[in-house]
Design an enzyme around this catalytic site. Structure first.
Site, PDB file in Angstrom:
ATOM      1  CB  VAL A 165     -21.160 -79.560  40.294  1.00 57.56           C
ATOM      2  CG1 VAL A 165     -21.316 -79.596  41.806  1.00 57.56           C
ATOM      3  CG2 VAL A 165     -19.698 -79.554  39.899  1.00 57.56           C
ATOM      4  CB  SER A 166     -24.353 -78.983  35.892  1.00 61.50           C
ATOM      5  OG  SER A 166     -25.296 -79.919  36.351  1.00 61.50           O
TER       6      SER A 166
END
Length: 119
Positions: free
Chosen positions: A10-11
Site C-alpha cells: 500500500v502507498s
C-alpha cells in the site's frame, strides 16, 4: 516443491493491507512480505526480502499487477528480474501465472494489450 510467496503493498499508513493479506492467504501464500511505500519509490525492502527468500520455481503472488510496479516499464523490469531468478509470477486479478507456458503467454498478451493502450 513450489511455494507461493505473497507480496502486498500500500502507498500510505492510512491504507490497509488486510484485504490483500486475506486474498494472498486464500490463494495459498505460505508467507506474505509487505511494503508500505509509494509506488513512485522503487526501493521496496519487502519485495527485496521476498526475492532473497524465494527459491527457484517459487511463485511471487500479488493481488494486482500494480502492486509490483507503477508503470509498465517498471513492471516489465521486475518480471524480467524474477525470470532471471527463476521465480514465477501470479496475479490474482489479472489471472496470470507465469510458471506455466500458458500463463507466460497470457502475461505477454497482457503486456501487448497494455503497450497498445499507451500508444
Amino acid at each position: 516443491m513450489t511455494d507461493i510467496l505473497g507480496y502486498a503493498r500500500v502507498s500510505t499508513q492510512q491504507q490497509d493491507l488486510d484485504s490483500q493479506r486475506h486474498r494472498l492467504t486464500k490463494a495459498g501464500a505460505i508467507r506474505i512480505f509487505e511494503d508500505v511505500i509509494s509506488g513512485k519509490i522503487f526501493d521496496r525492502p519487502g519485495l527485496e526480502e521476498l526475492i532473497a527468500y524465494a527459491r527457484p520455481n517459487d511463485l511471487l503472488c500479488v493481488v494486482r499487477l500494480d502492486r509490483l510496479g507503477r508503470s509498465l516499464k517498471e513492471l516489465l523490469e521486475t518480471v524480467e528480474y524474477l525470470k532471471e531468478c527463476k521465480i514465477g509470477l501470479m496475479s490474482l486479478e489479472e489471472k496470470i501465472d507465469t510458471s506455466s507456458a500458458a500463463g507466460e503467454l497470457v502475461f505477454h498478451a497482457y503486456r501487448q494489450h497494455s503497450c497498445e493502450k499507451v500508444l
